[in-house]
Motif scaffolding. Sequence first.
Motif, short mmCIF file in Angstrom:
data_model
loop_
_atom_site.label_atom_id
_atom_site.label_comp_id
_atom_site.label_asym_id
_atom_site.label_seq_id
_atom_site.Cartn_x
_atom_site.Cartn_y
_atom_site.Cartn_z
N LEU A 153 7.90 19.01 -0.20
CA LEU A 153 8.03 18.73 1.24
C LEU A 153 7.19 17.50 1.62
O LEU A 153 7.62 16.65 2.39
CB LEU A 153 7.60 19.95 2.06
CG LEU A 153 7.69 19.80 3.57
CD1 LEU A 153 9.12 19.50 4.01
CD2 LEU A 153 7.18 21.07 4.24
N GLY A 154 6.00 17.41 1.04
CA GLY A 154 5.15 16.24 1.29
C GLY A 154 5.81 14.96 0.83
O GLY A 154 5.74 13.92 1.49
N PHE A 155 6.48 15.02 -0.32
CA PHE A 155 7.22 13.85 -0.82
C PHE A 155 8.32 13.46 0.15
O PHE A 155 8.55 12.27 0.40
CB PHE A 155 7.82 14.12 -2.18
CG PHE A 155 6.85 14.02 -3.32
CD1 PHE A 155 5.67 13.31 -3.20
CD2 PHE A 155 7.14 14.62 -4.52
CE1 PHE A 155 4.79 13.22 -4.24
CE2 PHE A 155 6.25 14.54 -5.58
CZ PHE A 155 5.08 13.83 -5.44
N ALA A 156 9.01 14.44 0.67
CA ALA A 156 10.08 14.14 1.64
C ALA A 156 9.52 13.42 2.86
O ALA A 156 10.14 12.49 3.38
CB ALA A 156 10.78 15.43 2.05
N MET A 157 8.33 13.81 3.29
CA MET A 157 7.70 13.14 4.43
C MET A 157 7.30 11.71 4.08
O MET A 157 7.40 10.81 4.91
CB MET A 157 6.49 13.94 4.90
CG MET A 157 6.88 15.24 5.54
SD MET A 157 5.41 16.13 6.06
CE MET A 157 6.16 17.60 6.73
N LYS A 210 0.83 -1.20 0.00
CA LYS A 210 0.00 0.00 0.00
C LYS A 210 0.86 1.25 0.00
O LYS A 210 0.56 2.22 -0.71
CB LYS A 210 -0.95 0.00 1.21
CG LYS A 210 -1.87 1.18 1.26
CD LYS A 210 -2.74 1.23 0.01
CE LYS A 210 -3.68 2.42 0.06
NZ LYS A 210 -4.36 2.63 -1.21
N LEU A 211 1.92 1.25 0.76
CA LEU A 211 2.80 2.42 0.81
C LEU A 211 3.50 2.63 -0.54
O LEU A 211 3.62 3.76 -1.02
CB LEU A 211 3.82 2.30 1.93
CG LEU A 211 4.70 3.55 2.09
CD1 LEU A 211 3.85 4.74 2.48
CD2 LEU A 211 5.78 3.31 3.10
N GLY A 261 10.18 9.51 4.40
CA GLY A 261 10.34 9.14 5.81
C GLY A 261 9.43 7.99 6.19
O GLY A 261 9.83 7.06 6.89
N ALA A 262 8.20 8.02 5.71
CA ALA A 262 7.25 6.93 5.98
C ALA A 262 7.76 5.62 5.38
O ALA A 262 7.67 4.56 6.02
CB ALA A 262 5.88 7.28 5.42
N VAL A 263 8.28 5.69 4.18
CA VAL A 263 8.83 4.49 3.53
C VAL A 263 9.96 3.92 4.39
O VAL A 263 10.03 2.71 4.62
CB VAL A 263 9.34 4.82 2.10
CG1 VAL A 263 10.13 3.66 1.53
CG2 VAL A 263 8.19 5.19 1.20
N PHE A 264 10.83 4.78 4.87
CA PHE A 264 11.94 4.33 5.72
C PHE A 264 11.44 3.56 6.93
O PHE A 264 11.90 2.46 7.22
CB PHE A 264 12.79 5.53 6.16
CG PHE A 264 13.82 5.18 7.18
CD1 PHE A 264 15.00 4.55 6.81
CD2 PHE A 264 13.61 5.47 8.53
CE1 PHE A 264 15.96 4.22 7.76
CE2 PHE A 264 14.56 5.14 9.48
CZ PHE A 264 15.74 4.51 9.09
#
Length: 108
Positions: free
Chosen positions: A93-97, A64-65, A100-103
């Motif tokens: 900036l949203g992409f950068a976040m 899903k991610l 982080g979620a992927v990490f």
Amino acid sequence: MKTVLLLILSNIFMTFAWYGHLKYKHSPLWIVILASWGIAFFEYCLQVPANRMGHSHFTGVQLKLIQEVITLIVFSIFSVVYLKEPFRWNTLLGFAMMVGAVFFIFRK
């Protein structure tokens, strides 16, 4: 890699199914809905096998991610190229976040 490629292709179809009609606001809504369903059929023909194959390598949450990240990238390109909308700093900036979620989600 095959899963990601199928997810990218399916997302391109779905983006056009959901948002491609925005350039054709003069078209009757029932025609737009039928056209969108027709496009979405091909999206499902790619999405379902991608998730089925991918689930042997990824968890459902990871799939899903991956899909959400692909969605944002595909839609950003679509909105700039097809809809002629500007790409803004807050989108980046949203992409950068999301990275982080992927990490965190892929972390063992």
